[in-house]
Design a protein around this motif. Structure first.
Motif, PDB file in Angstrom:
ATOM      1  N   LEU A  88      -4.819   3.011  13.399  1.00 17.13           N
ATOM      2  CA  LEU A  88      -5.787   2.728  12.896  1.00 17.13           C
ATOM      3  C   LEU A  88      -7.148   3.357  13.443  1.00 17.13           C
ATOM      4  N   VAL A  89      -7.520   4.510  12.536  1.00 16.90           N
ATOM      5  CA  VAL A  89      -8.561   5.438  13.220  1.00 16.90           C
ATOM      6  C   VAL A  89      -9.838   5.255  12.353  1.00 16.90           C
ATOM      7  N   LYS A  90     -11.001   5.035  12.767  1.00 20.60           N
ATOM      8  CA  LYS A  90     -12.266   5.004  12.253  1.00 20.60           C
ATOM      9  C   LYS A  90     -12.965   6.379  12.188  1.00 20.60           C
ATOM     10  N   GLU A 113     -11.790   4.544   6.966  1.00 15.83           N
ATOM     11  CA  GLU A 113     -10.684   4.327   8.119  1.00 15.83           C
ATOM     12  C   GLU A 113      -9.639   4.898   7.522  1.00 15.83           C
ATOM     13  N   ALA A 114      -8.595   5.280   8.409  1.00 12.90           N
ATOM     14  CA  ALA A 114      -7.263   5.625   7.826  1.00 12.90           C
ATOM     15  C   ALA A 114      -6.230   5.230   9.039  1.00 12.90           C
ATOM     16  N   GLU A 115      -5.044   4.767   8.319  1.00 15.09           N
ATOM     17  CA  GLU A 115      -4.069   4.167   9.078  1.00 15.09           C
ATOM     18  C   GLU A 115      -2.659   5.181   8.981  1.00 15.09           C
ATOM     19  N   PHE A 116      -2.192   5.362  10.258  1.00 15.59           N
ATOM     20  CA  PHE A 116      -1.245   6.354  10.448  1.00 15.59           C
ATOM     21  C   PHE A 116       0.175   5.624  10.451  1.00 15.59           C
ATOM     22  N   THR A 138       5.694   8.117   6.910  1.00 21.26           N
ATOM     23  CA  THR A 138       4.875   9.439   7.087  1.00 21.26           C
ATOM     24  C   THR A 138       3.727   9.358   6.219  1.00 21.26           C
ATOM     25  N   SER A 139       2.903   8.430   6.289  1.00 22.23           N
ATOM     26  CA  SER A 139       1.586   8.506   5.576  1.00 22.23           C
ATOM     27  C   SER A 139       0.482   8.206   6.259  1.00 22.23           C
ATOM     28  N   PHE A 140      -0.908   8.568   5.748  1.00 23.01           N
ATOM     29  CA  PHE A 140      -2.135   8.607   6.329  1.00 23.01           C
ATOM     30  C   PHE A 140      -2.873   8.290   5.417  1.00 23.01           C
ATOM     31  N   HIS A 141      -2.938   7.090   4.657  1.00 24.15           N
ATOM     32  CA  HIS A 141      -4.010   6.595   3.601  1.00 24.15           C
ATOM     33  C   HIS A 141      -5.307   6.479   4.110  1.00 24.15           C
ATOM     34  N   LEU A 142      -6.379   6.945   3.309  1.00 21.40           N
ATOM     35  CA  LEU A 142      -7.481   6.893   3.655  1.00 21.40           C
ATOM     36  C   LEU A 142      -8.210   5.276   2.944  1.00 21.40           C
ATOM     37  N   LYS A 143      -9.090   4.792   3.717  1.00 14.70           N
ATOM     38  CA  LYS A 143      -9.254   3.263   3.182  1.00 14.70           C
ATOM     39  C   LYS A 143     -10.747   3.315   3.544  1.00 14.70           C
TER      40      LYS A 143
END
Lengths: 113, 116
Positions: B56-58, B64-67, B72-77
């Motif tokens: 989880l990157v902020k 934030e987005a979760e790898f 194989t996803s990197f959704h933005l939230k």
């Protein structure tokens, strides 16, 4: 990060003419890139501008149409030659700081009549 | 070959509600992943990136987005959307296995619209 400026910010040109776009970075960077973006669309890489050597062009883009200069580590130019209405687009300069992130300039909005 | 997909051309969310902008990727090795935002008549602004470590990157503006390696996803939230978040969002991927010569590949973009 890097602060990138582009000149001009926008221009309206007549077909058959050429426009040179300037990109200036506030720090020395190894890699600079030029992209084209149709309005509301994704980015297409035109070429990678290497200091001290010729630019590396992507498939579909040629040096005669898009000559690039990279005289030093903070500056590059892209020329759009012999323009046609199909060249109307946003042209973006980008730099890579290290191996990871790319940062983008504000873009040059070109309309060819 | 690298590729990145943004399956939604447009996402509409009411202000104050959580938002998700989807991104899936394909690379031969391990990826660097990025999100950029483009406001009207502006260049791309860097939002956040995944390099390694915490999945989880902020990033900027509360995003934030979760790898997720298995999907194989990197959704933005974002937990609570603002009208000012309305913009065009781009997911991007780069194969870390090919040094600085590898190119960043951008998705097709998702237009986020936040209604008051």
């Amino acid at each position: 990060s890097a602060v990138i400026s582009q000149k001009p910010s926008r221009d309206i040109c007549q077909r058959g003419t050429s426009l040179t776009i300037q990109c200036q970075v506030d720090s020395q960077v190894t890699m600079m890139f030029w992209y084209r973006q149709q309005p509301g669309q994704s980015l297409t890489l035109i070429a990678t501008a290497n200091q001290g050597s010729e630019a590396t062009y992507e498939s579909g883009f040629v040096i005669d149409k898009f000559p690039i200069s990279r005289p030093n580590l903070t500056f590059s130019t892209l020329t759009v030659s012999n323009m046609s209405p199909e060249d109307s687009s946003i042209y973006l300069c980008s730099v890579a700081t290290g191996l990871e992130t790319q940062y983008f300039g504000p873009g040059t909005r070109l309309l060819v009549l | 070959a690298q590729s990145v997909a943004q399956p939604e051309d447009q996402v509409n969310v009411a202000e104050g509600n959580p938002l998700t902008v989807k991104c899936t990727y394909s690379v031969s090795g391990n990826p660097y992943l990025f999100w950029y935002v483009q406001y009207p008549n502006r260049g791309l602004q860097f939002l956040l990136k995944y390099i390694t470590g915490d999945n989880l990157v902020k990033g900027s503006y509360g995003f934030e987005a979760e790898f997720n390696k298995s999907q194989t996803s990197f959704h933005l939230k974002k937990p609570s959307a603002l009208v000012s978040d309305s913009a065009l969002y781009f997911c991007a991927v780069r194969d870390r296995g090919n040094s600085s010569a590898s190119k960043i590949i951008f998705g097709s973009g998702t237009r986020l619209s936040i209604r008051p």
